[in-house]
Design a protein around this motif. Structure first.
Motif, PDB file in Angstrom:
ATOM      1  N   LEU A   1      -0.397   8.061 -25.844  1.00 48.81           N
ATOM      2  CA  LEU A   1      -0.657   7.962 -24.402  1.00 48.81           C
ATOM      3  C   LEU A   1      -2.022   8.539 -24.036  1.00 48.81           C
ATOM      4  O   LEU A   1      -2.747   7.968 -23.222  1.00 48.81           O
ATOM      5  N   GLN A   2      -2.372   9.666 -24.676  1.00 46.95           N
ATOM      6  CA  GLN A   2      -3.689  10.251 -24.393  1.00 46.95           C
ATOM      7  C   GLN A   2      -4.793   9.259 -24.731  1.00 46.95           C
ATOM      8  O   GLN A   2      -5.685   9.001 -23.926  1.00 46.95           O
TER       9      GLN A   2
ATOM     10  N   TYR B   1      -4.579   5.996 -25.215  1.00 43.25           N
ATOM     11  CA  TYR B   1      -4.483   4.749 -24.448  1.00 43.25           C
ATOM     12  C   TYR B   1      -5.169   4.893 -23.090  1.00 43.25           C
ATOM     13  O   TYR B   1      -6.023   4.094 -22.724  1.00 43.25           O
ATOM     14  N   TYR B   2      -4.803   5.945 -22.356  1.00 43.12           N
ATOM     15  CA  TYR B   2      -5.359   6.079 -21.013  1.00 43.12           C
ATOM     16  C   TYR B   2      -6.824   6.498 -21.043  1.00 43.12           C
ATOM     17  O   TYR B   2      -7.591   6.142 -20.155  1.00 43.12           O
TER      18      TYR B   2
ATOM     19  N   ARG C   1      -4.428  -0.455 -26.713  1.00 42.08           N
ATOM     20  CA  ARG C   1      -3.151  -0.387 -27.435  1.00 42.08           C
ATOM     21  C   ARG C   1      -3.367  -0.247 -28.936  1.00 42.08           C
ATOM     22  O   ARG C   1      -2.719   0.550 -29.610  1.00 42.08           O
TER      23      ARG C   1
ATOM     24  N   SER D   1       4.692   2.146 -26.629  1.00 42.42           N
ATOM     25  CA  SER D   1       4.892   3.574 -26.801  1.00 42.42           C
ATOM     26  C   SER D   1       6.249   3.849 -27.471  1.00 42.42           C
ATOM     27  O   SER D   1       6.381   4.759 -28.281  1.00 42.42           O
TER      28      SER D   1
ATOM     29  N   ILE E   1       3.240  -1.299 -21.733  1.00 47.43           N
ATOM     30  CA  ILE E   1       2.873  -0.052 -22.401  1.00 47.43           C
ATOM     31  C   ILE E   1       4.116   0.715 -22.875  1.00 47.43           C
ATOM     32  O   ILE E   1       4.109   1.332 -23.936  1.00 47.43           O
ATOM     33  N   TYR E   2       5.221   0.604 -22.094  1.00 50.82           N
ATOM     34  CA  TYR E   2       6.412   1.364 -22.506  1.00 50.82           C
ATOM     35  C   TYR E   2       7.028   0.789 -23.780  1.00 50.82           C
ATOM     36  O   TYR E   2       7.699   1.494 -24.518  1.00 50.82           O
TER      37      TYR E   2
ATOM     38  N   ASN F   1       3.736  10.040 -29.774  1.00 52.65           N
ATOM     39  CA  ASN F   1       3.725   9.513 -28.411  1.00 52.65           C
ATOM     40  C   ASN F   1       2.655  10.179 -27.555  1.00 52.65           C
ATOM     41  O   ASN F   1       1.984   9.526 -26.759  1.00 52.65           O
ATOM     42  N   ARG F   2       2.486  11.496 -27.738  1.00 49.19           N
ATOM     43  CA  ARG F   2       1.463  12.211 -26.966  1.00 49.19           C
ATOM     44  C   ARG F   2       0.077  11.655 -27.299  1.00 49.19           C
ATOM     45  O   ARG F   2      -0.693  11.300 -26.407  1.00 49.19           O
TER      46      ARG F   2
END
Ligand SMILES: *Cc1c(COP(=O)(O)O)cnc(C)c1O
Length: 368
Positions: free
Chosen positions: A358-359, A361-362, A258, A331, A327-328, A354-355
């Motif tokens: 998320l990229q 983070y995962y 995060r 984000s 996570i939401y 946001n892109r």
């Protein structure tokens, strides 16, 4: 409103429900069972020989530590919390040496070594693991290791209030490790935690100092799973629930992901990370429009983040990563900041924050 300040942090519903049970008397077997459970879990988490839970905020544990362990501390001041150690020493007429830095800058191991070699009377070092004033991570583990090689009797007092429960801390050269309920434990404010090395325990048993914060009296009681004074029973019951539900390895992994993802995302929209060595507990951004940014975030996007203190009051904002956070929510915070920058005519919104978030983070979660 999403509470994203680096303390207090929001409490989870299961933890709040546990704390809503009828009040327990602190001198009962029932409460002692909670106490013992928390003691054992804390020893594990801190990786220290002994722990104490005190009914006070984190500063109480800082004061108790200075009074018990310091005749000539070296205080590392890279922000408000480092300065607090200095102010505590002053208030007790304890002589000290201070290393003052800008709030974005950590002192080097060599700089501290030099001071130790030139001041043989230093008996302790007081330092924050994460200095929350600027979100700065100090090299505490390396400083502690170097210090012990110079003089193994120097006591390392590490304020880990915004590091415990955030990342794995190597406490092998730390003598006193301080925590607080209202940060990564997601509990209400009001309880401080102390972890001690064998060396620290020996000093406590010799130094009978103070009354309310007498660590000798407290240790004697807490070894029997009770407290010298009335325990913060509700917070301890909440802490027991935290330990029941928390998978600490997953928390470390997700907090790290995060934090790194938030930093990448905010950099991708042109924002500047303030500290030179950012901690994982919070993301701190330097921006002269911080007051307007925070206002729009609250009013239009239901996000509450922290500003700065003192000289940085209006120039930084700080986003929390401590605790168990969906996570939401994180984000949305990143999205809301990008939307806010559009409103302030910094740049047109295109969803890149946001892109990137998320990229990253995962990717981080997959990599570890
Ligand atoms: C929050 C915090 C404290 C504790 O302050 P209190 O207000 O006394 O709980 C101490 N040190 C750091 C680094 C903190 O972030």
């Amino acid at each position: 409103m999403l509470l994203f300040t680096p303390g207090p942090t929001p409490s989870l519903e299961v933890i709040r429900n546990a704390m809503a049970l009828p009040t327990l008397h602190h001198r009962t077997k029932e409460f002692e069972a909670y106490f013992e459970f928390c003691r054992e879990k804390l020893k594990d988490l801190l990786n220290m020989q002994e722990v104490l839970m005190l009914a006070c905020s984190g500063s109480g544990a800082m004061e108790a530590s200075i009074k018990t362990f310091c005749k000539k501390p070296l205080c590392i001041n890279s922000g408000k919390f480092g300065e607090r150690f200095v102010n505590i020493a002053k208030s007790h007429n304890i002589d000290y040496i201070e290393v003052v830095n800008e709030w974005d800058t950590a002192p080097s191991v060599d700089e501290i070594k030099e001071i130790l070699l030139n001041n043989k009377d230093i008996d302790s070092i007081c330092i924050q693991i994460c200095e929350s004033a600027g979100g700065l991570r100090h090299n505490v583990e390396e400083i502690a290791k170097m210090t012990k090689s110079v003089n193994e009797n120097i006591i390392i007092i590490a304020d880990g209030i915004t590091a415990i429960g955030v990342e794995k801390i190597d406490s092998s050269n730390i003598d006193v490790l301080i925590g607080g309920s209202q940060k990564a434990f997601m509990l209400p404010p009001g309880m401080a935690i102390l972890g001690f090395s064998k060396k620290a325990i020996d000093i406590i048993e010799k130094n009978d100092v103070g009354f309310y914060f007498n660590l000798k009296t407290e240790l004697k009681n807490q070894r029997k799973n009770t407290t010298a004074w009335t325990a913060p029973t509700t917070i301890i019951i909440g802490l027991a629930k935290y330990f029941e539900i928390a998978d600490i390895k997953t928390i470390y992994k997700e907090t790290r992901a995060r934090a790194l993802a938030t930093q990448e995302a905010l950099k991708s929209i042109g924002l500047i990370i303030y500290p030179k060595q950012p901690s994982l507990a919070m993301s701190t951004i330097y921006n002269e429009d911080s007051v307007s940014i925070r206002k729009i975030l609250r009013q239009d996007y239901d996000v509450n983040i922290a500003g700065g203190q003192d000289k940085l009051k209006d120039n930084i904002f700080r986003i929390n990563h401590m605790g168990i956070i969906s996570i939401y929510e994180s984000s949305w915070v990143v999205n809301a900041i990008e939307l806010t920058l559009d409103k302030l005519n910094y740049r047109a919104f295109d969803g890149v924050a946001n892109r990137v978030f998320l990229q990253k983070y995962y990717m981080e979660l997959k990599d570890c």
